[in-house]
Design a protein around this motif. Sequence first.
Motif, short mmCIF file in Angstrom:
data_model
loop_
_atom_site.label_atom_id
_atom_site.label_comp_id
_atom_site.label_asym_id
_atom_site.label_seq_id
_atom_site.Cartn_x
_atom_site.Cartn_y
_atom_site.Cartn_z
N LEU A 292 2.11 6.68 -0.78
CA LEU A 292 1.65 5.19 -1.80
C LEU A 292 2.60 5.01 -2.56
O LEU A 292 3.19 5.47 -2.86
CB LEU A 292 0.68 5.88 -1.99
CG LEU A 292 -1.07 5.82 -1.58
CD1 LEU A 292 -1.84 6.55 -2.46
CD2 LEU A 292 -1.42 4.98 -0.84
N SER A 293 2.51 3.79 -2.56
CA SER A 293 3.48 2.77 -3.50
C SER A 293 2.85 2.59 -4.86
O SER A 293 1.45 3.39 -4.85
CB SER A 293 3.79 1.39 -3.36
OG SER A 293 2.22 1.02 -3.10
N LEU B 11 -4.41 -0.49 5.84
CA LEU B 11 -3.38 -0.72 6.26
C LEU B 11 -2.45 -1.72 5.02
O LEU B 11 -3.10 -2.66 3.99
CB LEU B 11 -3.91 -1.18 8.29
CG LEU B 11 -4.83 -0.65 8.68
CD1 LEU B 11 -5.81 -1.71 9.72
CD2 LEU B 11 -3.91 0.90 9.30
N GLY B 12 -1.58 -1.38 4.85
CA GLY B 12 -0.70 -2.06 4.47
C GLY B 12 0.57 -2.63 5.07
O GLY B 12 1.38 -1.74 6.49
N LEU C 75 0.63 -1.19 0.11
CA LEU C 75 0.14 -0.02 -0.31
C LEU C 75 1.33 1.01 -0.18
O LEU C 75 0.34 1.92 -0.83
CB LEU C 75 -1.00 0.11 1.08
CG LEU C 75 -2.15 0.85 1.09
CD1 LEU C 75 -2.93 1.10 0.12
CD2 LEU C 75 -2.69 1.22 2.64
N ALA C 76 1.67 1.59 0.88
CA ALA C 76 2.51 2.07 0.88
C ALA C 76 3.86 2.29 1.97
O ALA C 76 4.46 1.04 2.54
CB ALA C 76 1.58 3.64 2.08
N TRP C 77 4.99 2.98 0.88
CA TRP C 77 6.48 3.11 2.09
C TRP C 77 7.00 5.06 2.88
O TRP C 77 6.06 5.36 2.51
CB TRP C 77 6.89 2.59 0.83
CG TRP C 77 7.50 3.78 -0.21
CD1 TRP C 77 6.30 3.70 -1.26
CD2 TRP C 77 8.51 4.63 0.06
NE1 TRP C 77 7.20 4.91 -1.87
CE2 TRP C 77 7.85 5.52 -1.33
CE3 TRP C 77 9.13 5.58 0.93
CZ2 TRP C 77 8.78 6.62 -1.53
CZ3 TRP C 77 10.16 6.45 0.25
CH2 TRP C 77 9.84 6.87 -0.93
N ALA C 78 7.70 3.70 3.87
CA ALA C 78 7.97 5.21 4.13
C ALA C 78 9.32 5.86 4.43
O ALA C 78 10.70 4.43 4.51
CB ALA C 78 7.44 5.22 5.80
N ASP C 79 9.83 6.42 4.76
CA ASP C 79 10.87 6.76 4.71
C ASP C 79 11.64 7.13 6.60
O ASP C 79 10.92 6.87 7.45
CB ASP C 79 11.48 8.68 4.81
CG ASP C 79 11.33 9.38 5.65
OD1 ASP C 79 10.75 9.10 6.42
OD2 ASP C 79 10.57 10.73 5.17
N VAL D 47 -3.31 6.48 6.45
CA VAL D 47 -3.13 5.57 5.47
C VAL D 47 -1.23 5.26 6.18
O VAL D 47 -0.63 5.76 7.11
CB VAL D 47 -2.49 5.46 4.35
CG1 VAL D 47 -1.47 4.57 3.49
CG2 VAL D 47 -3.22 6.45 4.07
N HIS D 48 -1.49 3.55 6.90
CA HIS D 48 -0.48 2.94 8.08
C HIS D 48 0.27 2.38 7.46
O HIS D 48 -0.30 1.11 6.49
CB HIS D 48 -0.81 2.61 9.39
CG HIS D 48 -1.41 3.91 9.81
ND1 HIS D 48 -2.20 3.66 11.09
CD2 HIS D 48 -2.15 5.47 9.78
CE1 HIS D 48 -3.39 5.02 11.56
NE2 HIS D 48 -2.40 5.93 10.16
N ILE D 49 1.74 2.09 7.02
CA ILE D 49 2.52 0.41 7.40
C ILE D 49 2.56 0.10 8.18
O ILE D 49 3.37 1.02 9.05
CB ILE D 49 3.70 0.85 6.65
CG1 ILE D 49 3.28 2.64 5.55
CG2 ILE D 49 4.78 -0.23 5.80
CD1 ILE D 49 4.41 3.34 5.25
N THR D 50 2.83 -1.31 8.59
CA THR D 50 3.03 -2.02 9.73
C THR D 50 3.69 -2.96 9.57
O THR D 50 3.45 -3.98 8.82
CB THR D 50 1.64 -2.08 10.42
OG1 THR D 50 0.64 -1.76 10.20
CG2 THR D 50 2.08 -3.13 11.68
N ASN D 51 5.33 -3.06 9.80
CA ASN D 51 5.95 -4.06 9.20
C ASN D 51 6.88 -4.28 10.05
O ASN D 51 7.80 -3.33 10.58
CB ASN D 51 6.98 -4.27 7.59
CG ASN D 51 7.20 -5.31 7.24
OD1 ASN D 51 7.40 -6.76 7.64
ND2 ASN D 51 7.59 -5.61 6.39
#
Length: 625
Positions: A232-233, A254-255, A221-225, A276-280
């Motif tokens: 968004l990806s 959520l991605g 869904l999305a990536w972060a710095d 929009v959240h990234i969880t990994n």
Amino acid sequence: MDAAERNHLGRRALLRATAVLPAAGTVAVASGTTPGYAATPKADGHRYDPASPRFSLAILPDTQYLFDADSSDPEPLRATFRYLVSQREDTNIAFMAHLGDVTEHGSREEITLAATTFGTIHGKVPYSVLAGNHDIDSGTDDQRGDSAYLDAFGPRRFSSMPTFGGASADGYNSYHVLRAGGREWLVLALDWRVSAAGLGWARKVLDAHPTLPAILTTHDLAWADDDGAAQLSDNGRRLWDGLIRGNDQIFLALGGHYWPPGRTVLTNDVGHDVHVHITNYQDRYYGGAGMIRRYAFDLVRDVIDVETFSPWFLSRDPEKRTPLEAETIELTGPADRFSLSIDFERRFSGFAPVVPRTPRPASAVMPRGTLAYWRFDASGTASRAAGADTPVGTDTVIRDLSGHGNDLRVTRLHDSAPEVLTWSGEHHGDQPAHASLRFDGRKGPDRGAVLTTSGTAPLNSEKFTGGYTIETYIKLPDPFEGDHAWMGILSWEGRNGDAGKTTGWSPDEPTCSLNVTPERFLQFVVYPHVQDADPTSWSHALPVGRWTHIAVVNDGHHTVVYVDGSKIARNPGQPSTGIATLGKPFVIGATQFEEKFGQGFYGWIGDTRIVQRALRPRDFMTSTT
């Protein structure tokens, strides 16, 4: 996600529903002409309160390194599942969503081990799973056909869950309908790569549930710095343009897939926020160790509190945790522990506007033991002829709708002007009557108005030795200006000294009173019929400019005060049996001291009820049941 994928990106890489909808599992939406998979609703048998305004969603990201060929270790995930099952009641867990990449290679052996591990939670907490790029052939979309993943985590796995609504014809996309916070919510679980047919299916699901707020879950869904700022990806942009931005129901997306975690807020086509959240955490010690993110919804505070932790490490003896276990037990950075302020009513107003609750007749809110009930609409007084904001005439009678003869009569204090007491249409949203009285009591000089029972009213001498519940609604003005120190909301006339009480603050204090302090703290002080004591309850500072429901509950032994359905902290532990009433009138609008009234109440007072037994919060006047 593998190293090449990470390098390519340079490592920067969720009140009241107003409509009754079909039960979860009764609607299955398919793409094309092939039937979708429908659910057979079943109760899961575990304690969970779908009506509570506070509930949790558990989010489980990439677990692939725990299911990696001959180096697999499912124990961290089992610990996570055991934790969710054991904590379901305490934290009111409604649902768990996995974000994909269940396994590392998608082999039948890895998938089988993972599916067996999910047996720990299966039938105990409802959940969804979606395919990540490591679970299937990553070069395909949801039209890929059969796979080991589909055999284990296809629609048949979820068909017995009470939340399962259906799946797309290919089986790789599914949705669940949750009952939480007194309403229904939609969870979309979309494949790693959703085809045009899959997007069309998702739109049909949303169209079939037009009043449900929706949470979208997917893998990419999305990536972060490194600072947690997300964007968004490429695939996320496709989902945004093709599904999210045009469907106001989706408020949370959520991605997983990428790390580090991050978040952002985007604006949809109608100008509303989408979180929009990234969880990994697969890059963390032990492949993330089955770490979960808990989204704690609080519909009272209009907040979602988010925390991230590893139940596996949490279960270890603190003295035996290794340094890396201790370091990874909880993540507290701004991308892992935070709160989202969401005005849920306003956010959902475009597709599920709140319809104001209609007035309830007096007969609907007089449970067994009701001794007195007063309200300030037409049913409460035969003499109400004037409209809102007009003075209530002196000697106006407010009828006791319980039929016990505890009518109230209006009196103005200290030759006060007519404007110190007026009719009002303002009311608490859950108040049975849609009306109140506006009191303008003040000091310098003292002024105000009171409502009192007659000298022969049965309420005057009731001792309540078996318990009691006193309820009322109040609203303090904003701003709360002037000198309103220790103003009374309600009380019984009569000095506690005349009741033979010797241990109180002053023998001139009334035997029972509910007051507001200069700091807007609520004070309930009672001199029991039995004990020589003055147990006093104190609240926090009450809000201004909004309605507050107050309930004083005594079970015959102890007194507990509730504000807006929540028990306050400063309730006395000492015994308190009954009220030392002296046959003197009951009063609304002031507190008598030294056998005289000072200033009157300042603000609004709504429906007031006295019941001759202890009620549970679910039976308060605010109850929607």
